[in-house]
Design a protein around this motif. Sequence first.
Motif, PDB file in Angstrom:
ATOM      1  N   MET A 285       0.832  -1.206   0.000  1.00  0.00           N
ATOM      2  CA  MET A 285       0.000   0.000   0.000  1.00  0.00           C
ATOM      3  C   MET A 285       0.864   1.253   0.000  1.00  0.00           C
ATOM      4  O   MET A 285       0.593   2.214  -0.743  1.00  0.00           O
ATOM      5  N   ARG A 351      -8.544   4.686  -0.038  1.00  0.00           N
ATOM      6  CA  ARG A 351      -9.389   4.086   0.984  1.00  0.00           C
ATOM      7  C   ARG A 351     -10.696   3.571   0.385  1.00  0.00           C
ATOM      8  O   ARG A 351     -11.175   2.493   0.752  1.00  0.00           O
ATOM      9  N   ALA A 417      -6.259  -0.287   3.719  1.00  0.00           N
ATOM     10  CA  ALA A 417      -6.497   1.121   3.391  1.00  0.00           C
ATOM     11  C   ALA A 417      -7.734   1.638   4.114  1.00  0.00           C
ATOM     12  O   ALA A 417      -7.743   2.764   4.627  1.00  0.00           O
ATOM     13  N   LEU A 421      -6.433   4.704   6.462  1.00  0.00           N
ATOM     14  CA  LEU A 421      -6.454   5.994   5.782  1.00  0.00           C
ATOM     15  C   LEU A 421      -7.724   6.782   6.084  1.00  0.00           C
ATOM     16  O   LEU A 421      -8.503   7.120   5.194  1.00  0.00           O
TER      17      LEU A 421
END
Length: 441
Positions: A285, A351, A417, A421
Amino acid sequence: MRRTLGLLVALVAACLCLPAAAGAVDIQTVTTPLGLKAWLVRDKSAPALALSFSFEGGTASDPAGQSGVTELMAALLTDGAGALPGPAFRQRQEDAAVSLGFNASLDRLGGGLRTLSANREEGFELLRMALTEPRFDADMIDQRRNQTIASLNQAKQRPNSVAARTLMETEFAGHPYAADPSGTPDDLRALTREKIRQRAAALLLRNSLTIAAVGDIEPDELARLLDRAFGALPVGTPPPLPPQWTPPAKSRTVVVERPVPQSTALLALPGVARDDPDWYAALAMNHILGGGGQQSRLFHEVRERRGLAYGVSSSLRTYRRASLLVISTASANERIAESIRVVRAELARLRAEGPTEQELADAKTYLTGALALALDSSGAIAGLLHSMQVDKLQPDHLTRRAALIAAVKIEDVRRLARRLLADDSITTVVVGKPVGIVSSP
């Protein structure tokens, strides 16, 4: 001390997990007569030896009112030992072509030794002297203290340094990680020779050692030299770990004004611990987001598409009690607000959508091969072996790493994510005279 092609090729093969590499890199565990343990990679292609080691306890455990004592003590260990004052000790290193040094991180006191095989007796003797007979002479204490205070004052004028320090103070407010590892001028001025000696005694413990060695040496010979260098150190109780960090409950923006034409920005979110099952998903990521250089999303959106900044990147930081994902960039004061908006938009997009299959495939290819490219010296390899031990990895990790990366699925990255995030967990620090950005209450 550069490695020859033979060991590097073997490590490349091991890191890529090629079938022929099953025994290419033999990490031996050496146990000394005194019970010290070390990892050793033997290599006879060059007549040299590199040692990487550390002790538990770092700057985060500096005693109250003594901030900076660990860093100062680490620097002073090679500023004279035994009968040799600072200049004479350094000259003896130069005469023997020995490189010896110490450093301090938040969590550990580290050191390294590099020596030619022919001079290793001298190298380990100098290491023994530094550890067990440091002089801490008054003139060297004053010199190092003054250098550190001057560096602290200079750092206040550099936007990058101010941003980095402000980020740690903000993100870790109330936690030992918030303190400047170099200390404060007032605390440094109050440090006495006795306090520095006490700090050395608290950290230089035989039972808190982690050791790695790479080079032209037999296991029995390494064991003998390790006991010679470290054997006289006492056994004791290392400083306790700091408490587990609790991330801030809400996002925050901190603006530090400086009269400069360009603002420096750092954005931090809670990261992933090294022992987290999602560690390799986090590596992928991060590579896709901003760790992949010109191939990353942030580079494309912030620099290439909009020309807002010369550079933008993201990185994972891990500590014993905390972990962060940190994004850094710098733009003209009039454009820094837009740069931050674009960064936040990319966080939100990753995200919400996750990566593409091609992005993940490219990240895996890079991550699988990148490690070996950094292993260009015996010191670098010893450092890797040392880090593996600190991270509680097994000796066969090098041969398993490629498979662990390959096992990352796109849903793993999407899930991570969504987990990390989040807008409400971002700490933003801006140093400069940013237009359109103010500190949050």
